[in-house]
Write a protein that holds these residues in place. Structure first.
Motif, PDB file in Angstrom:
ATOM      1  N   LYS A 382       0.849  -1.189   0.000  1.00 19.15           N
ATOM      2  CA  LYS A 382       0.000   0.000   0.000  1.00 19.15           C
ATOM      3  C   LYS A 382       0.880   1.232   0.000  1.00 19.15           C
ATOM      4  O   LYS A 382       1.852   1.315   0.754  1.00 19.15           O
ATOM      5  CB  LYS A 382      -0.911   0.029   1.236  1.00 19.15           C
ATOM      6  N   THR A 405       4.371   7.360   1.599  1.00 18.53           N
ATOM      7  CA  THR A 405       4.968   6.224   2.309  1.00 18.53           C
ATOM      8  C   THR A 405       4.486   4.923   1.692  1.00 18.53           C
ATOM      9  O   THR A 405       3.282   4.719   1.502  1.00 18.53           O
ATOM     10  CB  THR A 405       4.583   6.246   3.796  1.00 18.53           C
ATOM     11  N   TYR A 407       4.113   0.878   2.081  1.00 25.82           N
ATOM     12  CA  TYR A 407       3.995  -0.137   3.125  1.00 25.82           C
ATOM     13  C   TYR A 407       3.877  -1.517   2.481  1.00 25.82           C
ATOM     14  O   TYR A 407       3.443  -1.651   1.330  1.00 25.82           O
ATOM     15  CB  TYR A 407       2.746   0.093   3.977  1.00 25.82           C
ATOM     16  N   THR A 418      -0.998  -5.694   9.754  1.00 26.25           N
ATOM     17  CA  THR A 418      -0.200  -4.495   9.963  1.00 26.25           C
ATOM     18  C   THR A 418       0.463  -4.088   8.655  1.00 26.25           C
ATOM     19  O   THR A 418       0.985  -4.930   7.915  1.00 26.25           O
ATOM     20  CB  THR A 418       0.889  -4.746  11.031  1.00 26.25           C
ATOM     21  N   TRP A 419       0.422  -2.786   8.381  1.00 26.07           N
ATOM     22  CA  TRP A 419       1.167  -2.230   7.257  1.00 26.07           C
ATOM     23  C   TRP A 419       2.552  -1.811   7.759  1.00 26.07           C
ATOM     24  O   TRP A 419       2.675  -0.940   8.609  1.00 26.07           O
ATOM     25  CB  TRP A 419       0.443  -1.029   6.664  1.00 26.07           C
ATOM     26  N   LEU A 420       3.578  -2.476   7.249  1.00 25.20           N
ATOM     27  CA  LEU A 420       4.954  -2.243   7.674  1.00 25.20           C
ATOM     28  C   LEU A 420       5.603  -1.221   6.745  1.00 25.20           C
ATOM     29  O   LEU A 420       5.677  -1.446   5.528  1.00 25.20           O
ATOM     30  CB  LEU A 420       5.743  -3.553   7.637  1.00 25.20           C
ATOM     31  N   PRO A 421       6.079  -0.095   7.261  1.00 28.11           N
ATOM     32  CA  PRO A 421       6.639   0.938   6.381  1.00 28.11           C
ATOM     33  C   PRO A 421       7.963   0.511   5.766  1.00 28.11           C
ATOM     34  O   PRO A 421       8.824  -0.067   6.442  1.00 28.11           O
ATOM     35  CB  PRO A 421       6.818   2.135   7.317  1.00 28.11           C
ATOM     36  N   GLU A 524      -9.581  -1.320   6.579  1.00 27.23           N
ATOM     37  CA  GLU A 524      -8.624  -0.506   7.315  1.00 27.23           C
ATOM     38  C   GLU A 524      -9.203  -0.089   8.667  1.00 27.23           C
ATOM     39  O   GLU A 524     -10.411   0.169   8.795  1.00 27.23           O
ATOM     40  CB  GLU A 524      -8.267   0.747   6.509  1.00 27.23           C
ATOM     41  N   THR A 532      -2.427   2.119   9.697  1.00 24.54           N
ATOM     42  CA  THR A 532      -1.326   1.156   9.653  1.00 24.54           C
ATOM     43  C   THR A 532      -1.745  -0.214  10.163  1.00 24.54           C
ATOM     44  O   THR A 532      -0.917  -1.113  10.290  1.00 24.54           O
ATOM     45  CB  THR A 532      -0.126   1.665  10.471  1.00 24.54           C
ATOM     46  N   GLY A 533      -3.036  -0.382  10.460  1.00 21.60           N
ATOM     47  CA  GLY A 533      -3.570  -1.670  10.857  1.00 21.60           C
ATOM     48  C   GLY A 533      -4.863  -1.949  10.128  1.00 21.60           C
ATOM     49  O   GLY A 533      -5.559  -1.038   9.676  1.00 21.60           O
TER      50      GLY A 533
END
Length: 700
Positions: A382, A405, A407, A418-421, A524, A532-533
Motif C-alpha cells: 500500500k 509512504t 507499506y 499491519t502495514w509495515l513501512p 482498514e 497502519t492496521g
C-alpha cells in the motif's frame, strides 16, 4: 503459442533451488482458520479500538467502530441473470453470456486505429503497421467517459497489451521453430510495438447500419499507442539513482518503453496507471551471466522467457547493460486526455512485478494505492500519498504519486494485519543491510519487504475496492510451492531467488499446492486509508465441489480441505481479474490453462463470475473461447455496456496457429472484428462489448 512464453505459465515452471529460511511465514501458527464474517467484525473492532464501551453521541464506541467494519451491502439491483453452463470439453470456441445479453467483438489485435489500411492477419506483423494498430494480448482496461450524458455512448477505452506470441507475430510455424530462427532487429521492434498501452476512442453507432453497436472512432485525435519504445519519464525518490543510469541515459530519468503491462488502475484526477509485471522475461544473455542476488530476487536469467530480444537489441543484454532491467517493474501514469503527454514511471510506488494498482480516496481526501506483486511467495503493498487529493484542481494532483509512504502487509493469524513501512533507516533498511538510500529501498523493494518480515502470499494479483465501504478485495491466484517440502521462506537478507521458497500454509494462505486459489479481503482500521492496521478474512476458497483434488506426496497435509470450492454458487478457480461495478457487484475473472482438462474437468475453461460480496453468492456470467484467459473489465457510467478482455485465445498451439482456437474470426461468436476479412488466419486477443437486449444495467 508455446506455454513457456506465457509470463504466468513461466512463473509456475520456475523451480530454482530452495533456500533454508530464518523468516518462515507463520511457522508458529497453531490453528488455521477462515474467519467468519462475525469473527471478522469482532477482530476489526478489537484491532481498531482496543477499548470497551465508551459513550459516543448516544451510542457506544464499539457500536461506532462496528459500523466501520460492517459487511459490504448487497449490490443494488441484485444479481439478476441465470448462470451460463461451464464450458467443458468438448469446448465451445466462443464467448458465451446469459440469455438476454449480447457480446460483440469491439476490437482485436491488428485492427487499425487511424485512417490507414487494415492489417491482414495472414501477413507477418511489422513495426510500422503495429504502431498504427491495436496491440497484442489485451489485459487490464478502463473506460474514461466523455463529459456529461455523452459519456454513456462515447469515451476513451484505455487497455494494456501485456505480451506477444512471437511465432504469431512473425508467421513462424511450427511454433517451436522460433527457438532456432534468426532474430533480427526488425522482428524485435515489431514485438516491442505490440506491447504497451492502447488509447482508443470508442462510441455507439447512432446513425449507421449497425445502430446501437459499439465501434472504434478511427479519426479521433486521442487515439495513440504507447509501446516498448515510447519515451517515459522517471519521477519520484528513485529518479536519477545510480542503479537506474545506463550508457544511453546517464541521468537515470528517461526510459524507453513500458513492458509486460498487466493490470492497471485509474486515478480520480483522470489518469491511467499501467503496471509493469514480468519484465524479467525480456532480458537475456548469449554469454555466461553471473547474476547477482538482486537479479536473482527478480528472476533475471540468461534465457529469459524465450523472446531472444537480447540477440538483436543490446539494450536487453544483461551483460551489456546491467542496469536496464532496474528501469522496469514500475507503475506508469498516463494522461489519456493529452496525446502529447509523456508517460511517467512513479518510483515512489516501488519496483516489483506489479499486477494492479487500486486507488482509493478516503473521507479526508487521503489517497492510497493498493498493489500486488504477482509471483509465488510475494507480497501485498500500500502506498499512501503525502499530499491530499484536490478535487477542484486537477493540475494540483499531477505529481501526487511522487511523495508518500510505501507499506507492505503482514497478515496475522488472529485476523488482524499491519502495514509495515518501507522507509529508509527504519526496520533494518539501512546501509549495513544493503540499502544506501530510499531510492535503493524502492528499486530493491522485494528485498526490503523480506527484511521487514512481510507475509508471503499465493501470487497477489488484482485489487478491487468496494465503491461505498472501501473494503479491499485481492485475488490470490495459485501457488504450487505452498506447503511443499522441505519448508522454506524468503530470507530476510533478500538472497532468495524469485519463486523458489516452499512456505508452509498459514492463516492467510491455508492450502498446500494451491492451484485453485482464493480471494482475501480487508478493512482498514477506523475506515482510514492512512491506517497502519487492518482486519482481514478470506472471502472464498476456490475449487471444484464435484471432485476432490488429490494432494501430491511432497506436500504437507496441513490445510488440505478437499479443495471443495465455492459453497454458495458456481465453481471457479485461479481468480485473477477483479472489479467492482458502481452498484457493488464483484466481477471475478480467471486465468488457468483454459483447456478444461485435469483439475479443471468440471470447472471447464476460463470465466467471468459475478458475486454478491455480502452473501458470497456467485454466478457464472461469461465463458471464454478455448485456451484463453479472461482479463480486463470496465463499464460505461450507466452500467449498460460492459467491456471485457479476451487474451491469448488458442494458446499452446504447436503445428498451426489455429490448433486450439480461431477466435474472434471463427464466426461462431457473431460478427467478425473490424477487419471484416471473413477469413481465419490466426487467433487474436481482443475486447468484447456486452449489452443487455432490453437496454438494462449489466448484471442487475
Amino acid at each position: 503459442m508455446s506455454s513457456q512464453l506465457h509470463p504466468d505459465s513461466a512463473l509456475e515452471q520456475t523451480d530454482e533451488c530452495s533456500n533454508p529460511s530464518a523468516n518462515p511465514s507463520f511457522n508458529d501458527v497453531l490453528e488455521q482458520r477462515q474467519l467468519s464474517r462475525r469473527g471478522f467484525l469482532k477482530s476489526s473492532v478489537t484491532a481498531t479500538a482496543g477499548v470497551t464501551a465508551v459513550t459516543v453521541l448516544g451510542g457506544t464506541m464499539v457500536d461506532a467502530l462496528t459500523r466501520y467494519a460492517q459487511a459490504a451491502p448487497a449490490p443494488l439491483g441484485g444479481i439478476g441473470f441465470a448462470s451460463v453452463p461451464a464450458n467443458v470439453v468438448p469446448m465451445t470456441d466462443a464467448v458465451t453470456v446469459p440469455a438476454g445479453y449480447s457480446a460483440r467483438v469491439l476490437v482485436a489485435w491488428g485492427d487499425r486505429l487511424g485512417a490507414g489500411a487494415q492489417w491482414n492477419p495472414a501477413d507477418p506483423m511489422d513495426e510500422a503497421t503495429q504502431l498504427q494498430a491495436y496491440g497484442a494480448h489485451t489485459d487490464g482496461m478502463h473506460f474514461f467517459p466523455f463529459p456529461g450524458a455523452a459519456g454513456n455512448v462515447r469515451g476513451l477505452l484505455v487497455s494494456n497489451s501485456e505480451y506477444v506470441d512471437p511465432p504469431l507475430v512473425h508467421g513462424i510455424v511450427p511454433a517451436s521453430a522460433y527457438s532456432s530462427a534468426t532474430i533480427t532487429l526488425d522482428m524485435v521492434r515489431a514485438q516491442q510495438a505490440a506491447h504497451g498501452v492502447n488509447i482508443v476512442a470508442v462510441g455507439k453507432d447512432l446513425i449507421g447500419r449497425n445502430h446501437g453497436a459499439w465501434k472504434l472512432i478511427h479519426h479521433s485525435p486521442y487515439n495513440r499507442r504507447i509501446t516498448g519504445n515510447t519515451p517515459c519519464e522517471v519521477r519520484g525518490p528513485a529518479a536519477g539513482h545510480p542503479l537506474l543510469r545506463t550508457a544511453a541515459d546517464a541521468s537515470g530519468r528517461r526510459v524507453l518503453g513500458t513492458l509486460n503491462n498487466c493490470a492497471h488502475g485509474h486515478t480520480p484526477w483522470g489518469t491511467y496507471l499501467t503496471c509493469e509485471e514480468n519484465f524479467n522475461g525480456y532480458f537475456g544473455s548469449a554469454s555466461t551471466f553471473d547474476r547477482t542476488a538482486h537479479e536473482a530476487r527478480y528472476g533475471l536469467n540468461a534465457g529469459g522467457f524465450g523472446y531472444r530480444w537480447h540477440e538483436a537489441d543490446e539494450r536487453f543484454d544483461l551483460n551489456t547493460h546491467r542496469n536496464e532491467a532496474n528501469r522496469f517493474g514500475w507503475v506508469v501514469e498516463i494522461d489519456p486526455w493529452n496525446p502529447a503527454s509523456t508517460p511517467v514511471k512513479r518510483t515512489a510506488l516501488g519496483r516489483f512485478k506489479h499486477e494492479s494498482a487500486g486507488v482509493v480516496v478516503g473521507p479526508d481526501n487521503t489517497v492510497a494505492v493498493y498493489m500486488g506483486d504477482d509471483e509465488r511467495n510475494e507480497y501485498v503493498y500500500k502506498f499512501v500519498c503525502a499530499r491530499k487529493f484536490d478535487p477542484k484542481n486537477r493540475a494540483a494532483n499531477r505529481n501526487l504519486l511522487d511523495e508518500g509512504t510505501l507499506y507492505v502487509a503482514r497478515f496475522d493469524a488472529d485476523g488482524s494485519g499491519t502495514w509495515l513501512p518501507l522507509v529508509w533507516g527504519q526496520n533494518g533498511l539501512t546501509p549495513d543491510n544493503g540499502f544506501a538510500d530510499q531510492g535503493e529501498v524502492l528499486i530493491k523493494c522485494r528485498q526490503a519487504a523480506d527484511r521487514v518480515g512481510a507475509t508471503m502470499m499465493d501470487r497477489p494479483e488484482w485489487v478491487a475496492v468496494h465503491p461505498s465501504t472501501r473494503e479491499v478485495y485481492l485475488t490470490l491466484t495459485n501457488n504450487s510451492r505452498r506447503g511443499n517440502t522441505p519448508a522454506s521462506g524468503n530470507q530476510p537478507d533478500g538472497t532468495t531467488a524469485a519463486a523458489s521458497a516452499n512456505p508452509p500454509v498459514d492463516a492467510a494462505n491455508p492450502r498446500p499446492d494451491n492451484d485453485f486459489g482464493h480471494i482475501i479481503r480487508w478493512r482498514e482500521n477506523m475506515g482510514s486509508t492512512a491506517a497502519t492496521g487492518f482486519a482481514w478474512d478470506i472471502f472464498v476458497k476456490c475449487g471444484d465441489q464435484a471432485t476432490t483434488k488429490t494432494l501430491g506426496g511432497s506436500y504437507t497435509p496441513d490445510g488440505h480441505d478437499g479443495y471443495l470450492g465455492n459453497i454458495n454458487g458456481d465453481d471457479y478457480g485461479a481468480p485473477d481479474g477483479l472489479w467492482f461495478d458502481p452498484s457493488g457487484r464483484l466481477w471475478i475473472q480467471t486465468d488457468q490453462a483454459g483447456d478444461g482438462k485435469g483439475d479443471w474437468v468440471n470447472i471447464g475453461g476460463n470465466v467471468m463470475m459475478c458475486a454478491d460480496p455480502s452473501s458470497g453468492e456467485t454466478r457464472r456470467f461469461l465463458t471464454a473461447p478455448r485456451h484463453c484467459e479472461v482479463t480486463g473489465v470496465t463499464a460505461t457510467p450507466d452500467g449498460k455496456t460492459l467491456f471485457v478482455g479476451i487474451q491469448h485465445p488458442g494458446e499452446d498451439w504447436s503445428v498451426s496457429p489455429t490448433d486450439n482456437s480461431t477466435w474472434p474470426d471463427s464466426g461462431i461468436n457473431g460478427p467478425t472484428t473490424a477487419s471484416g476479412l471473413g477469413m481465419v488466419y490466426k487467433p487474436r486477443s481482443g475486447v468484447v462489448a456486452i449489452t443487455r437486449d432490453d437496454g438494462g444495467v449489466i448484471g442487475a
